[in-house]
Design a protein around this motif. Structure first.
Motif, PDB file in Angstrom:
ATOM      1  N   GLN A  62       0.831  -1.198   0.000  1.00  9.28           N
ATOM      2  CA  GLN A  62       0.000   0.000   0.000  1.00  9.28           C
ATOM      3  C   GLN A  62       0.871   1.256   0.000  1.00  9.28           C
ATOM      4  O   GLN A  62       1.921   1.296   0.640  1.00  9.28           O
ATOM      5  CB  GLN A  62      -0.928  -0.011   1.214  1.00  9.28           C
ATOM      6  N   ASP A  63       0.412   2.280  -0.721  1.00 13.26           N
ATOM      7  CA  ASP A  63       1.195   3.515  -0.859  1.00 13.26           C
ATOM      8  C   ASP A  63       1.566   4.134   0.479  1.00 13.26           C
ATOM      9  O   ASP A  63       2.651   4.698   0.624  1.00 13.26           O
ATOM     10  CB  ASP A  63       0.422   4.542  -1.697  1.00 13.26           C
ATOM     11  N   ARG A  64       0.682   4.022   1.458  1.00 13.76           N
ATOM     12  CA  ARG A  64       0.911   4.673   2.754  1.00 13.76           C
ATOM     13  C   ARG A  64       2.117   4.093   3.493  1.00 13.76           C
ATOM     14  O   ARG A  64       2.639   4.721   4.414  1.00 13.76           O
ATOM     15  CB  ARG A  64      -0.334   4.566   3.624  1.00 13.76           C
ATOM     16  N   THR A 133      -0.678   2.797  13.894  1.00 18.39           N
ATOM     17  CA  THR A 133      -0.268   2.705  12.489  1.00 18.39           C
ATOM     18  C   THR A 133      -1.487   2.679  11.570  1.00 18.39           C
ATOM     19  O   THR A 133      -1.499   3.328  10.514  1.00 18.39           O
ATOM     20  CB  THR A 133       0.588   1.442  12.270  1.00 18.39           C
ATOM     21  N   ASN A 136      -3.256   6.297  11.375  1.00 14.66           N
ATOM     22  CA  ASN A 136      -2.525   7.463  10.878  1.00 14.66           C
ATOM     23  C   ASN A 136      -1.735   7.127   9.619  1.00 14.66           C
ATOM     24  O   ASN A 136      -0.811   6.314   9.666  1.00 14.66           O
ATOM     25  CB  ASN A 136      -1.548   7.963  11.951  1.00 14.66           C
ATOM     26  N   ASP A 137      -2.093   7.744   8.496  1.00 11.71           N
ATOM     27  CA  ASP A 137      -1.337   7.530   7.258  1.00 11.71           C
ATOM     28  C   ASP A 137       0.095   8.024   7.440  1.00 11.71           C
ATOM     29  O   ASP A 137       0.325   9.102   8.006  1.00 11.71           O
ATOM     30  CB  ASP A 137      -1.981   8.295   6.099  1.00 11.71           C
ATOM     31  N   GLY A 138       1.033   7.248   6.947  1.00 16.31           N
ATOM     32  CA  GLY A 138       2.435   7.646   7.059  1.00 16.31           C
ATOM     33  C   GLY A 138       2.905   7.740   8.498  1.00 16.31           C
ATOM     34  O   GLY A 138       3.754   8.578   8.814  1.00 16.31           O
ATOM     35  N   TYR A 139       2.374   6.861   9.347  1.00 16.77           N
ATOM     36  CA  TYR A 139       2.716   6.919  10.772  1.00 16.77           C
ATOM     37  C   TYR A 139       4.210   6.715  10.975  1.00 16.77           C
ATOM     38  O   TYR A 139       4.796   5.751  10.477  1.00 16.77           O
ATOM     39  CB  TYR A 139       1.933   5.862  11.539  1.00 16.77           C
TER      40      TYR A 139
END
Length: 200
Positions: A62-64, A133, A136-139
């Protein structure tokens, strides 16, 4: 080996227990003689479908989670065979820290020999990190080896324990050979003295 002192990075989750070394790097990819190049095969059976395309259900696709450098997993990580290719693949992919509640002993030791910091946390702490995680996107977490802490930008602050000998290995960027070479002068002096005694 690179010294490790502090890292701030994205957390990449692999939400499974008993992740074995064959899942980390399948046996068919153990033919390389270098330590590099294994990252492309990390979690191969989970990352790709039968056609060799990305499996969208696997979190690390996944991109995130792209560019993640902190791997989050669960109990008994690195169980199975003793292949050192497993930490090689993890490091080559870009992970420098692993967070789990427990590890297989040989895998755990191999991580330190290859510049990876495997941290043991309680199952409750690991569960909390999975929830953070997911929410939050990009945690990101900051792992501070000098102070043995893990923190985020939302007030999380965890302490972790680590054997001091292993901590120094990573802080100084030493493997077993590097540690030995720190005593090169003493070794040379001993060899010269011993040679003089034997051939006197």
């Amino acid at each position: 080996m690179e010294a490790f002192k502090k890292l701030t990075g994205i957390v990449g989750p692999v939400d499974r227990v008993n992740v074995d070394t064959d899942a980390i790097i399948p046996k068919q990819f153990l033919k390389r003689i270098e330590r590099t190049g294994f990252g492309q095969f990390l979690f191969f059976e989970w990352r790709f479908d039968e056609a060799g395309k990305d499996n969208p259900a696997f979190a690390l696709n996944q991109d995130r989670f792209k560019g993640a450098s902190i791997l989050l997993s669960r109990a008994n990580f690195g169980c199975g065979s003793s292949r050192e290719h497993a930490p090689w693949a993890i490091l080559d992919y870009g992970f420098k820290v692993i967070l789990a509640s427990s590890y297989a002993d040989i895998f755990y030791n191999n991580c330190f020999k290859n510049g990876i910091l495997p941290i043991k946390l309680s199952e409750e702490q690991i569960e909390d990190l999975f929830q953070r995680t997911a929410a939050n996107d990009g945690y990101e977490l900051t792992v501070d080896l000098e102070n043995k802490t893990i923190s985020d930008s939302n007030g999380l602050n965890l302490a972790f324990d680590l054997d001091e000998h292993r901590r120094q290995f990573l802080l100084q960027g030493l493997d077993d050979i590097g540690l030995t070479l720190k005593h090169e002068d003493e070794i040379t002096a001993y060899e010269q003295k011993n040679a003089a005694r034997l051939f006197a």
